[in-house]
Design a protein around this motif. Structure first.
Motif, mmCIF file in Angstrom:
data_model
loop_
_atom_site.group_PDB
_atom_site.id
_atom_site.type_symbol
_atom_site.label_atom_id
_atom_site.label_comp_id
_atom_site.label_asym_id
_atom_site.label_seq_id
_atom_site.Cartn_x
_atom_site.Cartn_y
_atom_site.Cartn_z
ATOM 1 N N PRO A 193 3.887 12.657 5.453
ATOM 2 C CA PRO A 193 4.707 12.732 4.076
ATOM 3 C C PRO A 193 5.718 13.978 4.112
ATOM 4 C CG PRO A 193 2.331 13.543 3.611
ATOM 5 C CD PRO A 193 2.512 12.686 4.813
ATOM 6 N N GLY A 194 7.069 13.682 3.843
ATOM 7 C CA GLY A 194 7.855 14.708 3.716
ATOM 8 C C GLY A 194 9.058 14.353 4.761
ATOM 9 N N LEU A 237 -9.292 5.126 -2.797
ATOM 10 C CA LEU A 237 -10.036 5.929 -3.771
ATOM 11 C C LEU A 237 -10.858 7.053 -3.277
ATOM 12 C CD1 LEU A 237 -11.251 3.097 -6.295
ATOM 13 C CD2 LEU A 237 -9.269 4.970 -6.696
ATOM 14 N N LEU A 238 -11.565 6.576 -2.261
ATOM 15 C CA LEU A 238 -12.584 7.530 -1.156
ATOM 16 C C LEU A 238 -11.912 8.380 -0.256
ATOM 17 C CD1 LEU A 238 -15.625 5.289 -1.255
ATOM 18 C CD2 LEU A 238 -14.895 6.821 -2.902
ATOM 19 N N LYS A 284 -2.117 10.960 -1.730
ATOM 20 C CA LYS A 284 -3.013 9.674 -1.806
ATOM 21 C C LYS A 284 -2.084 8.482 -1.606
ATOM 22 C CE LYS A 284 -6.891 11.471 -4.181
ATOM 23 N NZ LYS A 284 -7.819 11.006 -5.416
ATOM 24 N N GLY A 285 -0.842 8.620 -2.097
ATOM 25 C CA GLY A 285 -0.036 7.697 -2.179
ATOM 26 C C GLY A 285 0.584 7.419 -0.862
ATOM 27 N N SER A 316 0.373 4.061 4.236
ATOM 28 C CA SER A 316 -0.016 3.815 5.664
ATOM 29 C C SER A 316 -1.162 2.686 5.756
ATOM 30 C CB SER A 316 -0.582 5.210 6.102
ATOM 31 O OG SER A 316 -0.797 5.277 7.595
ATOM 32 N N PHE A 317 -2.178 2.563 4.979
ATOM 33 C CA PHE A 317 -2.901 1.630 5.311
ATOM 34 C C PHE A 317 -2.560 0.098 4.843
ATOM 35 C CE2 PHE A 317 -5.900 -1.458 2.642
ATOM 36 C CZ PHE A 317 -7.072 -1.359 3.473
#
Length: 325
Positions: free
Chosen positions: A66-67, A173-174, A211-212, A217-218
């Motif tokens: 990120p970034g 979430l985890l 998290k986003g 990526s997932f």
């Protein structure tokens, strides 16, 4: 890598023997006739479509960092091509491919700790998304065996879909358990990376706070697994062996799982071919067409990966020469 030299060499010899066995079992004449049906134009179209997969996987790696500005996404796609080329074509395991991919980015001025941390996050999201797809594959195969050779997705496959969705939700979430998994991956797969592990852990913690970005990526890696099945469907159609898409997803997911388990063998040579011979008939694919698909994918890997590695090596040598000056 020095410690792994002989085990990798022995595993490669065993893989080559398995590949020869697979091709001999289906017959060389019919095998090459199946490949010939694709033609050069079909093969070039297949290679061009495969570049889209590199872009998707590069985007997943970019999202893991990120970034970074959007304009750098093609750079990550290029690094991913170099990484896969090293995995498939060079005589060492996937660990070496990770170093090649990392150097492809750091040589372009990206910070080392952040780059390798993003690579570990990308590997983690790739593994999690593969687990979701593999669950569907196992469930789909079970559906075929239970319900017979029917042209629909049976109840067992839908259970696999539900479990896959559950994995996706748990992944988003985890985050803390996944950070521990990423730490373990970094220690085992990047022992020779030119960075201190404490610094790598700091970067991993920072990335997982976004998290986003990790969820994106997932999802992109998940899209990559599914698009790889689209490519397999395209290749089978070009050689005159079309098959229901969900069956191809089931087959490809299990082949990818076998390749992952055989990571010590360069390019999973032999494992992929034997897997197609043994698993293809379960989803209604002729073994001859299955091995032809494997060889077409190998040829694609060479056609894309070899030029990428040559360019990577030339850039690396030129930048090393400039640094010496």
């Amino acid at each position: 890598m020095d410690r792994l030299r002989w085990p990798i060499a022995l595993a490669t010899v065993a893989g080559l023997a398995a590949a020869v066995w697979a091709m001999h079992r289906v017959g060389f004449g019919g095998l090459f006739h199946a490949i010939d049906r694709m033609g050069w134009l079909g093969f070039l179209a297949f290679c061009a479509a495969s570049l889209v997969l590199s872009l998707i996987l590069g985007a997943a790696w970019w999202a893991s960092m990120p970034g970074q500005p959007l304009r750098q996404m093609p750079l990550f796609a290029w690094a991913r091509i170099a990484r896969e080329g090293a995995n498939d074509l060079l005589p060492f395991s996937q660990i070496g491919g990770l170093i090649v991919g990392g150097r492809a980015l750091t040589r372009q001025g990206l910070p080392g700790p952040r780059t390798y941390a993003a690579m570990v996050v990308d590997l983690t999201t790739e593994m999690a998304s593969q687990a979701a797809v593999t669950l569907f594959g196992v469930a789909a195969i079970a559906s075929i065996l239970i319900d017979g050779d029917r042209h629909h997705v049976g109840p067992a496959a839908w259970i696999g879909v539900a479990l896959s969705i559950a994995i996706a939700a748990a992944f988003i979430l985890l985050q803390r358990p996944l950070l521990k998994l990423a730490d373990g991956l970094a220690r085992k797969m990047l022992p020779d990376a030119p960075i201190a592990f404490d610094r790598l852990h700091e970067e991993l913690t920072d990335i997982y706070a976004h998290k986003g970005a990790v969820a994106l990526s997932f999802l992109l890696n998940l899209a990559g697994w599914l698009y790889a099945s689209v490519l397999a469907s395209m290749a089978l159609s070009l050689i005159g062996e079309p098959l229901a898409f969900w069956r191809i997803v089931a087959l490809e997911s299990l082949i990818f799982a076998l390749r992952g388990a055989a990571f010590v063998i360069p390019g999973a040579i032999g494992v992929q071919e034997a897997g197609y011979v043994l698993l293809g008939p379960l989803i209604g694919l002729d073994p001859e067409a299955a091995v032809a698909l494997s060889l077409i994918k190998r040829a694609r890997d060479i056609a894309i990966g070899l030029p990428a590695l040559l360019v990577w090596q030339a850039l690396d040598v030129r930048r090393s020469a400039h640094s010496v000056r």
